[in-house]
Enzyme design. Structure first.
Site, PDB file in Angstrom:
ATOM      1  N   HIS A 104     -40.905  -2.336 -19.148  1.00 59.91           N
ATOM      2  CA  HIS A 104     -40.606  -3.762 -19.008  1.00 59.91           C
ATOM      3  C   HIS A 104     -40.796  -4.195 -17.558  1.00 59.91           C
ATOM      4  CE1 HIS A 104     -37.854  -3.540 -22.783  1.00 59.91           C
ATOM      5  NE2 HIS A 104     -39.053  -3.978 -23.100  1.00 59.91           N
ATOM      6  N   TYR A 106     -36.615  -0.865 -15.329  1.00 65.72           N
ATOM      7  CA  TYR A 106     -36.094   0.487 -15.559  1.00 65.72           C
ATOM      8  C   TYR A 106     -36.119   0.937 -17.017  1.00 65.72           C
ATOM      9  CZ  TYR A 106     -33.908  -1.542 -11.366  1.00 65.72           C
ATOM     10  OH  TYR A 106     -33.665  -2.226 -10.205  1.00 65.72           O
ATOM     11  N   HIS A 107     -37.167   0.597 -17.765  1.00 64.96           N
ATOM     12  CA  HIS A 107     -37.204   0.966 -19.181  1.00 64.96           C
ATOM     13  C   HIS A 107     -38.500   1.673 -19.579  1.00 64.96           C
ATOM     14  CE1 HIS A 107     -34.386  -2.764 -19.738  1.00 64.96           C
ATOM     15  NE2 HIS A 107     -33.723  -1.701 -19.296  1.00 64.96           N
ATOM     16  N   PRO A 108     -38.941   2.717 -18.879  1.00 67.74           N
ATOM     17  CA  PRO A 108     -40.172   3.393 -19.278  1.00 67.74           C
ATOM     18  C   PRO A 108     -39.973   4.247 -20.532  1.00 67.74           C
ATOM     19  CG  PRO A 108     -39.182   4.549 -17.433  1.00 67.74           C
ATOM     20  CD  PRO A 108     -38.374   3.301 -17.640  1.00 67.74           C
TER      21      PRO A 108
END
Length: 543
Positions: free
Chosen positions: A297, A470-472
């Site tokens: 994101h 911070y959403h890999p």
């Protein structure tokens, strides 16, 4: 020589969950290995400590950087990832979001049986200790404590009202029957403390289950194979230390996250053979999808000065900061017990979408560059991210050295749809900030700033300032076709005794924060690993 039934690599959100569920049987021997240390810091325990943990590399944050981003002015983006007990759940913003039901139904439609929404909801409920107890969508007895944001500042209530004034719906539960609209966030905060996966799953059992061994500051450098069967791991305590071998009679379970799970697999010979050959690594399995399919994101912000002294800055400036710390130490209350992130929204960037494609977070503070730039004044920040980007990136080896960071290329803004959605997000945030409900609090616009007006201006602003939120996910994804390295049971295809369980297994990025889904995946994986019957799918009265 140490032998266990199961060896878990990584004590993050998934690893802590699995350590708990697998070791519940006293006859099962489990070893959990973590490269970082125990989560003893006050900054981890105290919700307001997130600002210090996230902004720079430290004992609890790997502090990665990406490769130069082709579509973002060649910038290298900073990527915080959790290190130590609890992993990223020990440094995240503590927002409890599952994503949209349609995200999981899409997984089911991709041929992943048992991963549709009705099938995964029972695992969300099993994990959750919701403060309001059991409901159709929530669990009240699980280890992961979840509380409702109190909307403790008028800025949060004004933000929700501004959304309604702008013509958007409101929702009383982002994780309930309807995600779309403005509302309060649920948070993994309990009695003023961060409730990480470590606090939920690991700390309660670590000293009472003799069949569970936890190794801290142990870096797993490779998985060891006998043919194509994973038989153990090689571990080093500190760079330059002597390698140790730990064997698993049943399975090795890699839970190192979307960045380091593919790195470890490739170092171990599981990955694209052509890529491995460049580093002199013999392929055990030519798994072409390992390190591919990276999704994240991208985040952009609209920031205003605040005309009233009610932001986190005024709560903690000067000598007040000492008082905040003392109050927190005494009774875990006050600004130290808050993540200053209590309201948000899920919106559609254009008509005709089946699901919201934008997520907003309101921060009661000026939040620039992951908190590294603090202008020392009152303000508020509205974050927006595109929930389902089309862009796909990679995680590749940059070295055969297991202590070297991998090469991370999220390839942000590679498609016109991604650029359009982010551009529209800026326009929508500005429209919301201009509503009557926020006027008593809203001063001058700091970002993007008065000079950013046209679409070209906005696009340039996004390229110049966009960052990860911070959403890999997705780099060791499960899927029915040969393009995916994992099957629907999270086993690495072409191997025996090897699974991956963490955010890297998601084939597509879900519409929201990724911590709760990662814990759900681990809950479900524990039943798969122990060959227990799956929980009965939910029978929902509301779609």
């Amino acid at each position: 020589m140490e032998r266990y039934d199961y060896v878990i690599v990584g004590a993050g959100s998934a690893g802590c969950t699995l350590a708990n569920r697998l070791s519940a049987d006293p006859a099962v021997k489990v070893c959990l290995i973590e490269a970082g240390k125990k989560d003893n810091s006050l900054l981890v325990r105290m919700p307001a400590g997130v600002g210090n943990l996230i902004k720079q590399q430290n004992d609890y944050n790997w502090g990665f950087h990406t490769e130069p981003q082709k579509h973002m002015n060649g910038r290298k983006l900073y990527w915080p990832r959790g290190r130590g007990w609890g992993g990223s759940s020990s440094i995240n913003g503590m927002i409890y979001i599952r994503g949209h039901a349609g995200d999981y139904d899409q997984w089911g439609q991709m041929g992943l049986k048992g991963w549709d929404y009705a099938s995964v909801l029972p695992y969300f409920r099993r994990s959750e200790g919701y403060e309001r107890g059991d409901t159709e969508f929530h669990g009240g007895a699980g280890p992961l404590r979840v509380s409702e944001s109190p909307l403790s500042s008028p800025i949060y209530r004004a933000f929700i009202e501004a959304g309604k004034e702008a013509g958007h719906p409101a929702t009383d539960d982002f994780n309930g029957a309807s995600q779309e609209g403005f509302g309060r966030y649920q948070r993994t905060i309990h009695k003023g403390e961060r409730w990480s996966a470590s606090y939920a799953y690991l700390r309660p059992i670590v000293d009472v289950r003799p069949n569970l061994t936890v190794v801290s500051t142990g870096r797993v450098t490779r998985v060891l194979f006998d043919g194509t069967r994973a038989k153990g791991v090689e571990m080093v305590e500190g760079k330059g230390g002597l390698p140790q071998t730990i064997f698993a009679d049943e399975e090795i379970i890699v839970c190192a996250g979307a960045v380091q799970s593919p790195q470890l697999l490739m170092l171990s010979g599981v990955g694209p053979a052509e890529h491995l050959d460049r580093f002199g690594i013999k392929a055990v399995v030519n798994a072409k999808g390992v390190g591919q399919n990276l999704q994240d994101h991208l985040d952009v912000t609209v920031i205003h000065e605040m005309t009233q002294p009610i932001s986190a800055y005024s709560m903690q400036k000067g000598l007040k900061k000492l008082g905040v710390g003392v109050r927190y130490l005494v009774n875990q209350t006050g600004p130290g017990a808050d993540n200053h992130l209590q309201a948000g929204a899920f919106l559609k960037s254009r008509p005709g979408l089946e699901m919201p494609d934008l997520q907003l977070h309101l921060v009661n503070a000026i939040m620039m560059d992951h908190g590294n730039h603090d202008p020392q004044k009152d303000g508020y920040t509205v974050h927006a991210c595109q929930l389902r980007p089309e862009s796909r990136g990679t995680v590749c080896l940059g070295s055969q050295d297991p202590f070297a960071d991998p090469l991370i290329d999220p390839n942000h803004l590679a498609t016109e749809e991604d650029r359009r959605a982010m551009r529209e997000a800026v326009k929508m945030m500005r429209e919301i900030c201009a509503q009557d409900a926020l006027k008593p609090f809203t001063g001058a616009e700091i970002m993007p700033g008065a000079g950013v007006v046209s679409d070209d201006d906005i696009d340039a602003f996004i390229r110049r300032t966009g960052e990860t939120i911070y959403h890999p996910v997705g780099t060791v994804a499960m899927g029915a076709s040969d393009a995916f390295p994992l099957d629907g049971d999270l086993k690495v295809k072409g191997t025996e005794g090897l699974r991956v369980v963490d955010a890297s297994v998601m084939p597509t990025l879900i519409g929201g924060n990724t911590n709760a889904p990662t814990i759900m995946i681990a809950e479900k994986a524990s039943d798969l690993i122990l060959k227990r019957p799956a929980l009965k799918p939910a029978e929902l009265t509301t779609a």
